[in-house]
Design a protein around this motif. Structure first.
Motif, mmCIF file in Angstrom:
data_model
loop_
_atom_site.group_PDB
_atom_site.id
_atom_site.type_symbol
_atom_site.label_atom_id
_atom_site.label_comp_id
_atom_site.label_asym_id
_atom_site.label_seq_id
_atom_site.Cartn_x
_atom_site.Cartn_y
_atom_site.Cartn_z
ATOM 1 N N PRO A 271 63.503 35.901 108.646
ATOM 2 C CA PRO A 271 63.405 35.096 109.973
ATOM 3 C C PRO A 271 62.703 35.853 111.174
ATOM 4 O O PRO A 271 62.992 37.243 111.234
ATOM 5 C CB PRO A 271 65.001 34.963 110.220
ATOM 6 C CG PRO A 271 65.611 35.078 108.998
ATOM 7 C CD PRO A 271 64.823 36.171 108.228
ATOM 8 N N ASP A 272 62.341 35.256 112.254
ATOM 9 C CA ASP A 272 61.599 35.850 113.234
ATOM 10 C C ASP A 272 62.736 35.983 114.282
ATOM 11 O O ASP A 272 63.796 35.828 114.205
ATOM 12 C CB ASP A 272 60.532 34.818 113.646
ATOM 13 C CG ASP A 272 60.838 33.823 114.250
ATOM 14 O OD1 ASP A 272 62.264 33.553 114.667
ATOM 15 O OD2 ASP A 272 60.137 32.554 114.086
ATOM 16 N N PRO A 273 62.363 36.772 115.540
ATOM 17 C CA PRO A 273 63.379 37.210 116.497
ATOM 18 C C PRO A 273 64.205 35.961 116.900
ATOM 19 O O PRO A 273 65.213 35.903 117.562
ATOM 20 C CB PRO A 273 62.420 37.839 117.536
ATOM 21 C CG PRO A 273 61.250 38.348 116.891
ATOM 22 C CD PRO A 273 61.063 37.262 115.569
ATOM 23 N N ALA A 274 63.502 34.588 116.692
ATOM 24 C CA ALA A 274 64.265 33.561 117.309
ATOM 25 C C ALA A 274 65.076 33.046 116.295
ATOM 26 O O ALA A 274 65.769 31.852 116.410
ATOM 27 C CB ALA A 274 63.200 32.440 117.902
ATOM 28 N N GLY A 275 65.384 33.636 115.058
ATOM 29 C CA GLY A 275 66.180 33.054 114.097
ATOM 30 C C GLY A 275 65.343 32.157 113.170
ATOM 31 O O GLY A 275 66.027 31.412 112.171
ATOM 32 N N GLN A 276 64.120 31.733 113.371
ATOM 33 C CA GLN A 276 63.353 30.799 112.431
ATOM 34 C C GLN A 276 63.061 31.424 111.038
ATOM 35 O O GLN A 276 62.415 32.452 111.193
ATOM 36 C CB GLN A 276 62.398 30.014 113.435
ATOM 37 C CG GLN A 276 62.504 29.353 114.470
ATOM 38 C CD GLN A 276 63.393 28.042 114.070
ATOM 39 O OE1 GLN A 276 63.053 27.453 113.344
ATOM 40 N NE2 GLN A 276 64.525 27.607 114.977
ATOM 41 N N PRO A 277 62.978 30.702 110.242
ATOM 42 C CA PRO A 277 62.480 31.220 108.970
ATOM 43 C C PRO A 277 61.086 31.480 108.868
ATOM 44 O O PRO A 277 60.244 30.765 109.419
ATOM 45 C CB PRO A 277 62.643 30.190 107.787
ATOM 46 C CG PRO A 277 62.988 28.821 108.711
ATOM 47 C CD PRO A 277 63.680 29.202 109.983
ATOM 48 N N ARG A 278 60.625 32.465 108.368
ATOM 49 C CA ARG A 278 59.309 33.071 108.531
ATOM 50 C C ARG A 278 58.776 33.621 107.080
ATOM 51 O O ARG A 278 59.272 34.493 106.624
ATOM 52 C CB ARG A 278 59.000 33.947 109.447
ATOM 53 C CG ARG A 278 57.403 34.368 109.675
ATOM 54 C CD ARG A 278 56.988 34.671 111.111
ATOM 55 N NE ARG A 278 57.680 35.848 111.604
ATOM 56 C CZ ARG A 278 57.819 36.220 112.712
ATOM 57 N NH1 ARG A 278 56.842 35.816 113.661
ATOM 58 N NH2 ARG A 278 58.504 37.460 112.965
ATOM 59 N N LEU A 279 57.876 32.978 106.285
ATOM 60 C CA LEU A 279 57.352 33.580 105.145
ATOM 61 C C LEU A 279 56.671 35.106 105.243
ATOM 62 O O LEU A 279 55.821 35.398 106.095
ATOM 63 C CB LEU A 279 56.330 32.254 104.427
ATOM 64 C CG LEU A 279 55.620 32.926 103.075
ATOM 65 C CD1 LEU A 279 56.664 32.711 102.146
ATOM 66 C CD2 LEU A 279 54.573 31.977 102.813
ATOM 67 N N VAL A 280 56.921 35.757 104.304
ATOM 68 C CA VAL A 280 56.302 37.324 104.158
ATOM 69 C C VAL A 280 56.059 37.188 102.611
ATOM 70 O O VAL A 280 57.057 36.999 101.599
ATOM 71 C CB VAL A 280 57.343 37.908 104.434
ATOM 72 C CG1 VAL A 280 56.494 39.632 104.446
ATOM 73 C CG2 VAL A 280 57.499 38.000 105.938
ATOM 74 N N THR A 281 54.856 37.518 102.183
ATOM 75 C CA THR A 281 54.234 37.582 100.833
ATOM 76 C C THR A 281 53.491 38.800 100.491
ATOM 77 O O THR A 281 53.006 39.513 101.359
ATOM 78 C CB THR A 281 53.607 36.441 100.635
ATOM 79 O OG1 THR A 281 52.279 36.485 101.208
ATOM 80 C CG2 THR A 281 53.939 35.038 101.002
ATOM 81 N N SER A 282 53.576 39.042 99.187
ATOM 82 C CA SER A 282 52.551 40.134 98.698
ATOM 83 C C SER A 282 52.325 39.816 97.170
ATOM 84 O O SER A 282 53.304 39.491 96.484
ATOM 85 C CB SER A 282 53.373 41.549 98.719
ATOM 86 O OG SER A 282 52.390 42.515 98.125
ATOM 87 N N ALA A 283 51.277 40.125 96.878
ATOM 88 C CA ALA A 283 50.877 39.596 95.662
ATOM 89 C C ALA A 283 50.346 40.999 94.577
ATOM 90 O O ALA A 283 49.131 40.821 93.913
ATOM 91 C CB ALA A 283 49.512 38.719 95.463
#
Length: 593
Positions: free
Chosen positions: A320-332
């Protein structure tokens, strides 16, 4: 098998509570990411579906990588994966039915590459990326292996003067045609040229996809100077990743661009070694080994997702970002063995990504699909160009010589390389020969295998290609003078400072021995005599370590620094001079646990 049958454990980011590092549940949200809500209609007043394909750490692996580097381990077994011919096919298949698609990467596309690419300064890899439709990438640390001017050349095109074709085992523009450079954007937002105060390449790019404007900010890890040669980053400043990206957000918003994606060459490590596309169910990132966690937690909430790399790991996470919203983080993962397929809706009214609609999965680049013909042709051409360089037999081994370390951290191949460095005449200055050699274990990239015969040579024959695969960085050897006390400081740096969490045991030359227990250094001897703290010793290493790389700053305190030839040349010359071939000996130089 098509790419659609290789989707594993994807994630939907919608509706996720503030569960850092946990995979999102598989249901769609209402499309509200805090910046606006889509109405489901297509067109300028509605939303548009967009596909994002991403990968990282390709490292010039045009041909399918071998051994464990060419496999993905899943919960049901292993899958052979990788090779640009297959990656291109999988990407093309994934794009089918998706008119609005972009392909992006998160650095280390080149550097530490197999000889097929490295012998030509990674020009064929850039050409391969052009052909497979890469739109934008960030720089990674390995893009600096040959200095930042070389990164600029790879972007803009042009040839290097390598003398007669292949005489120095490199050959820019082998077809006698001008190298065109990358047709995709290479970004370096946090790499500043000190003399001009400007970034060495653009900080960001804005892509227009059917009227949807999406910004990409590209960065490498701020610690790049600590893990590449000093010469490769001379004259540059690497700024903090979070501060750099956050400072660009207002600039992009002024341009009316609210959809922002970060491509960053820094990553994390899942706590499960088995591939799982999602970061839940035992696959969460390990906090102490995952710098991307704190970076993602502090990036501006206006940034919609993070495509990461560097750690060669697979994950699809919500942080989650600093506002608490979900945020995608990926690596392949790495070497083209995986790519990430992400889909989302873009709201034309808010000019932003509807974060609640984001879905993402890592996809295996298996080899059960047809090869891409254009990539096959490119590889075939460069196989012909590289053959005179690669097929040279430079020596013999009488058994496998491996990187496998004993309890103390010593390996057969480490011994061989350190001995080759010590014997290299190019580092002798004023008649003073080095008496100790040090080699970093991370610079030993493959084993020497007795049965390997890629060009039809006899078993045990070692070709330049095989030797290069072991040492692919083309580092220079450097001799310098250190005191006995400084050498002990070096040894203690193997498990302290930046190496405290994961120790790095330097490989050493014959005649030098030491012991340790845990983090306590024991006896240190040279030719059986205790090292004298106050005496001076001539040592040899590579320019990466000499510049303080891998967390060994004491190397920078050396005096009478003298640059010799390339490490690969020293390795090749040493092997060629061993009568009857090289037989690995017992591992007795380092004793520890």
């Amino acid at each position: 098998m098509s790419t659609r049958t290789r989707r594993l454990a994807g994630a939907t980011i919608a509706g996720v509570a503030a569960l850092a590092m946990a995979a999102a549940p598989s249901f769609a949200g209402d499309g509200n990411n805090g910046h606006g809500k889509g109405n489901g209609k297509a067109g300028p007043n509605g939303v548009v579906n967009i596909q994002l394909l991403s990968f990282n750490d390709f490292h010039g692996n045009l041909e399918p990588p071998s051994g464990s580097s060419g496999r993905i381990t899943t919960k049901s077994g292993t899958v052979d994966a990788g090779g640009v011919e297959y990656l291109a096919t999988h990407l093309a298949q994934a794009r089918q039915g998706h008119p609005n698609t972009l392909t992006v990467a998160a650095g280390d596309i080149v550097g530490a590459s197999p000889l097929l690419s490295a012998a030509f300064h990674d020009e064929p890899t850039i050409l391969a990326m052009n052909k497979l439709g890469l739109d934008v990438t960030s720089v990674g640390n390995h893009e600096f292996d040959e200095g930042y001017k070389e990164i600029q050349r790879l972007q803009n095109g042009g040839c290097l003067d390598d003398g007669q074709d292949g005489e120095n085992n490199q050959n820019s523009c082998p077809d006698q045609k001008e190298f065109p450079g990358a047709s995709f954007d290479i970004l370096a937002a946090n790499v500043i040229e000190k003399s001009s105060g400007k970034t060495i390449l653009p900080a960001y790019t804005v892509k227009d996809v059917n009227g949807a404007k999406i910004a990409f900010i590209g960065m490498t890890l701020k610690d790049t100077p600590n893990i590449v040669t000093a010469a490769g980053v001379a004259g540059l400043t690497f700024t903090d990743e979070v501060k750099t990206a956050n400072a660009l957000v207002p600039e992009l918003k002024k341009q009316g661009v609210n959809a922002i994606i970060v491509l960053i060459h820094q990553g994390g490590v899942p706590n499960s070694p088995v591939f799982d596309a999602a970061c839940g169910n035992g696959g969460a990132l390990i906090p102490g080994s995952s710098p991307i966690i704190d970076i993602a937690k502090n990036l501006d909430p206006a940034i919609d997702m993070v495509i990461s790399g560097h750690t060669h790991q697979p994950y699809v996470c919500n942080i989650p970002d600093p506002a608490g919203q979900p945020r995608l983080v990926t690596s392949a993962s790495s070497f083209g063995r995986l790519f990430t397929e992400t889909e989302f809706k873009y709201n034309y009214q808010t000019r932003d990504i509807l974060r609640g609609t984001v879905t993402s999965s890592n996809m295996i680049v298996d080899r059960a699909v047809p090869k891409n013909a254009a990539q096959t042709t490119l590889i075939s051409e460069y196989q012909d160009y590289v053959r005179p360089i690669a097929s040279k037999v430079i020596g013999r081994i009488n058994d496998d010589v491996t990187r496998t370390q004993n309890a103390g951290g010593e390996s057969q191949l480490g011994d061989l390389i350190a001995d080759a460095q010590l014997a290299d005449p190019s580092v002798v200055t004023g008649g003073e020969k080095p008496v100790i050699a040090f080699m970093n274990p991370g610079g030993i990239r493959a084993d020497l295998t007795y049965a390997n015969s890629p060009y039809g040579e006899a078993p045990g024959d070692v070709t330049f290609s095989e030797a290069f695969t072991v040492q692919p960085f083309s580092n220079y050897l450097v001799s310098l003078t250190l005191t006995g006390a400084q050498i002990k400081d070096l040894l203690n740096e193997q498990w302290s400072g930046t190496n405290a969490e994961r120790r790095k045991i330097l490989q050493v030359s014959e005649g030098f021995q030491y012991s340790y227990s845990g983090t306590t250094l024991g006896e240190v001897t040279l030719d059986g005599k205790p090292l004298d703290d106050n005496a001076s010793y001539r040592v040899v290493t590579n320019n990466f370590l000499q510049g303080g790389g891998d967390g060994f700053p004491t190397f920078t305190k050396g005096t009478n620094v003298y640059y010799g030839g390339l490490d690969i040349d020293a390795f090749a010359n040493y092997l060629s001079g061993i009568e009857g071939g090289y037989t690995p000996g017992a591992l007795t130089r380092i004793t520890g646990n």
